[in-house]
Design an enzyme around this catalytic site. Structure first.
Site, PDB file in Angstrom:
ATOM      1  N   ASP A 141       0.833  -1.211   0.000  1.00 41.62           N
ATOM      2  CA  ASP A 141       0.000   0.000   0.000  1.00 41.62           C
ATOM      3  C   ASP A 141       0.863   1.253   0.000  1.00 41.62           C
ATOM      4  O   ASP A 141       0.438   2.315   0.450  1.00 41.62           O
ATOM      5  CB  ASP A 141      -0.927  -0.007   1.220  1.00 41.62           C
ATOM      6  N   LYS A 144       2.705   3.355  -5.692  1.00 43.89           N
ATOM      7  CA  LYS A 144       2.198   2.307  -6.594  1.00 43.89           C
ATOM      8  C   LYS A 144       3.257   1.820  -7.575  1.00 43.89           C
ATOM      9  O   LYS A 144       3.246   0.665  -7.955  1.00 43.89           O
ATOM     10  CB  LYS A 144       0.940   2.802  -7.319  1.00 43.89           C
ATOM     11  N   ASP A 169      -3.294  -3.006  -2.525  1.00 44.39           N
ATOM     12  CA  ASP A 169      -4.374  -2.025  -2.531  1.00 44.39           C
ATOM     13  C   ASP A 169      -4.299  -1.181  -3.806  1.00 44.39           C
ATOM     14  O   ASP A 169      -3.259  -1.132  -4.464  1.00 44.39           O
ATOM     15  CB  ASP A 169      -4.269  -1.110  -1.302  1.00 44.39           C
ATOM     16  N   ASN A 170      -5.392  -0.523  -4.189  1.00 44.85           N
ATOM     17  CA  ASN A 170      -5.422   0.502  -5.249  1.00 44.85           C
ATOM     18  C   ASN A 170      -5.096   0.004  -6.657  1.00 44.85           C
ATOM     19  O   ASN A 170      -4.453   0.721  -7.436  1.00 44.85           O
ATOM     20  CB  ASN A 170      -4.478   1.648  -4.890  1.00 44.85           C
ATOM     21  N   GLU A 199     -11.473   4.140  -0.699  1.00 49.52           N
ATOM     22  CA  GLU A 199     -11.857   4.404   0.688  1.00 49.52           C
ATOM     23  C   GLU A 199     -12.709   5.670   0.815  1.00 49.52           C
ATOM     24  O   GLU A 199     -12.389   6.702   0.243  1.00 49.52           O
ATOM     25  CB  GLU A 199     -10.622   4.525   1.608  1.00 49.52           C
TER      26      GLU A 199
HETATM   27  C1  LIG Z   1       9.205   3.283  -0.767  1.00 55.83           C
HETATM   28  N1  LIG Z   1       8.418   3.278   0.445  1.00 55.83           N
HETATM   29  N2  LIG Z   1       8.671   2.466   1.476  1.00 55.83           N
HETATM   30  C2  LIG Z   1       7.759   2.736   2.430  1.00 55.83           C
HETATM   31  C3  LIG Z   1       6.900   3.763   2.008  1.00 55.83           C
HETATM   32  C4  LIG Z   1       5.817   4.444   2.583  1.00 55.83           C
HETATM   33  C5  LIG Z   1       5.192   5.441   1.850  1.00 55.83           C
HETATM   34  C6  LIG Z   1       4.068   6.243   2.480  1.00 55.83           C
HETATM   35  O1  LIG Z   1       3.288   5.435   3.355  1.00 55.83           O
HETATM   36  C7  LIG Z   1       3.176   6.816   1.424  1.00 55.83           C
HETATM   37  C8  LIG Z   1       3.169   8.180   1.216  1.00 55.83           C
HETATM   38  C9  LIG Z   1       2.372   8.699   0.192  1.00 55.83           C
HETATM   39  C10 LIG Z   1       1.631   7.851  -0.639  1.00 55.83           C
HETATM   40  C11 LIG Z   1       1.671   6.469  -0.414  1.00 55.83           C
HETATM   41  C12 LIG Z   1       0.977   5.518  -1.333  1.00 55.83           C
HETATM   42  N3  LIG Z   1      -0.476   5.523  -1.268  1.00 55.83           N
HETATM   43  C13 LIG Z   1      -1.148   6.235  -2.169  1.00 55.83           C
HETATM   44  O2  LIG Z   1      -0.578   6.956  -2.988  1.00 55.83           O
HETATM   45  C14 LIG Z   1      -2.641   6.152  -2.139  1.00 55.83           C
HETATM   46  C15 LIG Z   1      -3.352   7.180  -2.778  1.00 55.83           C
HETATM   47  C16 LIG Z   1      -4.743   7.173  -2.780  1.00 55.83           C
HETATM   48  C17 LIG Z   1      -5.478   8.273  -3.454  1.00 55.83           C
HETATM   49  C18 LIG Z   1      -6.679   8.023  -4.095  1.00 55.83           C
HETATM   50  C19 LIG Z   1      -7.392   9.061  -4.704  1.00 55.83           C
HETATM   51  C20 LIG Z   1      -6.880  10.349  -4.675  1.00 55.83           C
HETATM   52  F1  LIG Z   1      -7.577  11.353  -5.245  1.00 55.83           F
HETATM   53  C21 LIG Z   1      -5.675  10.608  -4.024  1.00 55.83           C
HETATM   54  C22 LIG Z   1      -4.980   9.573  -3.413  1.00 55.83           C
HETATM   55  C23 LIG Z   1      -5.455   6.131  -2.148  1.00 55.83           C
HETATM   56  C24 LIG Z   1      -4.731   5.099  -1.535  1.00 55.83           C
HETATM   57  O3  LIG Z   1      -5.378   4.066  -0.931  1.00 55.83           O
HETATM   58  C25 LIG Z   1      -3.339   5.098  -1.532  1.00 55.83           C
HETATM   59  O4  LIG Z   1      -2.683   4.060  -0.928  1.00 55.83           O
HETATM   60  C26 LIG Z   1       2.428   5.960   0.636  1.00 55.83           C
HETATM   61  C27 LIG Z   1       5.620   5.758   0.570  1.00 55.83           C
HETATM   62  C28 LIG Z   1       6.693   5.065  -0.016  1.00 55.83           C
HETATM   63  C29 LIG Z   1       7.336   4.081   0.720  1.00 55.83           C
HETATM   64 MG   LIG Z   2      -4.033   2.475  -0.497  1.00 57.41          MG
END
Ligand SMILES: Cn1ncc2cc([C@H](O)c3cccc(CNC(=O)c4cc(-c5ccc(F)cc5)cc(O)c4O)c3)ccc21
Ligand SMILES: [Mg+2]
Length: 214
Positions: A141, A144, A169-170, A199
């Site tokens: 999650d 992506k 997810d997604n 969600e």
């Molecule tokens: C490399 N690495 N290692 C650990 C690690 C941890 C992170 C952060 O936890 C992190 C930060 C920002 C974004 C995310 C990904 N999640 C999303 O981008 C997402 C978007 C939406 C959505 C849907 C509709 C919209 F209009 C906007 C956003 C709905 C969803 O369920 C999502 O999961 C994860 C990042 C890279 C990492």
């Molecule tokens: Mg997600």
């Protein structure tokens, strides 16, 4: 300085949730994010799919990429058997710190280890630094575009065994097209798609389960 949305979610949990009750923490986050401020938790609808796959996997070692505020970590850890544990990887220090507090309120700090860093850097360290041999369940999650390379890295590092279950997810929104193409064409993965909704929204989304066949 203005508080972040994630800090406001923590405030709401801290004020409204019953300490030591994971369900009440999940309900509090879902209520806040559906009524006050949208946030990217897996949420209550896709959360039921996550619950079912975790129960199917019944993991001893579970891994999560993308802790955020800890919602899915709590969803997973509340279902784990006594000696099982969840390792969750988060690169954003503010998210990690807020997740740590929310997980503490849920009473699940003993079952969940938050590892601060980028998945691609942490995965190769899991064996030596975290005594991981095989992973039974992985929830993807995070960014992506990392789903596919990190799945390949998990396989290359030898953490997958026959029956290891990945859940992403997604799959529809924001989408992970290279991951879907890779995993569905890979002979060692048996894939199932679970249509759902983004969600807290009426927007279409889906989760993809991939069972490693060894
Ligand atoms: C490399 N690495 N290692 C650990 C690690 C941890 C992170 C952060 O936890 C992190 C930060 C920002 C974004 C995310 C990904 N999640 C999303 O981008 C997402 C978007 C939406 C959505 C849907 C509709 C919209 F209009 C906007 C956003 C709905 C969803 O369920 C999502 O999961 C994860 C990042 C890279 C990492
Ligand atoms: Mg997600």
């Amino acid at each position: 300085m203005d508080q972040s949305k994630e800090q406001r979610i923590l405030n709401s949990v801290s004020y409204n949730a019953v300490k030591g009750d994971p369900e009440s923490v999940l309900d509090c986050i879902d209520n806040y994010c559906s009524q006050k401020e949208w946030a990217m938790n897996v949420g209550d609808e896709k959360g039921v799919i996550l619950d079912k796959v975790v129960e199917e996997a019944d993991p001893t070692i579970a891994l999560e990429f993308g802790t955020y505020v800890g919602y899915s970590a709590i969803r997973i850890a509340r279902l784990l058997k006594p000696n099982a544990r969840l390792l969750t990887i988060e690169f954003n220090p503010e998210f990690a710190s807020i997740a740590r507090e929310i997980i503490e309120i849920a009473g699940l700090s003993e079952k969940i280890t938050i590892i601060e860093g980028h998945s691609q850097d942490i995965i190769p360290q899991l064996r030596e630094k975290y005594q991981v041999d095989k992973v039974d369940f992985v929830f993807l999650d995070h960014w992506k575009e990392r789903y596919c390379p990190d799945t390949i890295l998990l396989e290359e590092c030898g953490y997958l065994k026959k029956g290891s279950i990945l859940l992403a997810d997604n799959i529809v929104y924001p989408g992970a097209p290279d991951f879907v193409k890779y995993i569905r064409s890979h002979k060692s993965f048996d894939c199932t798609n679970y249509p759902s909704h983004l969600e807290y929204m009426k927007v279409e989304d889906a989760m993809e389960k991939a069972v490693y066949m060894g």
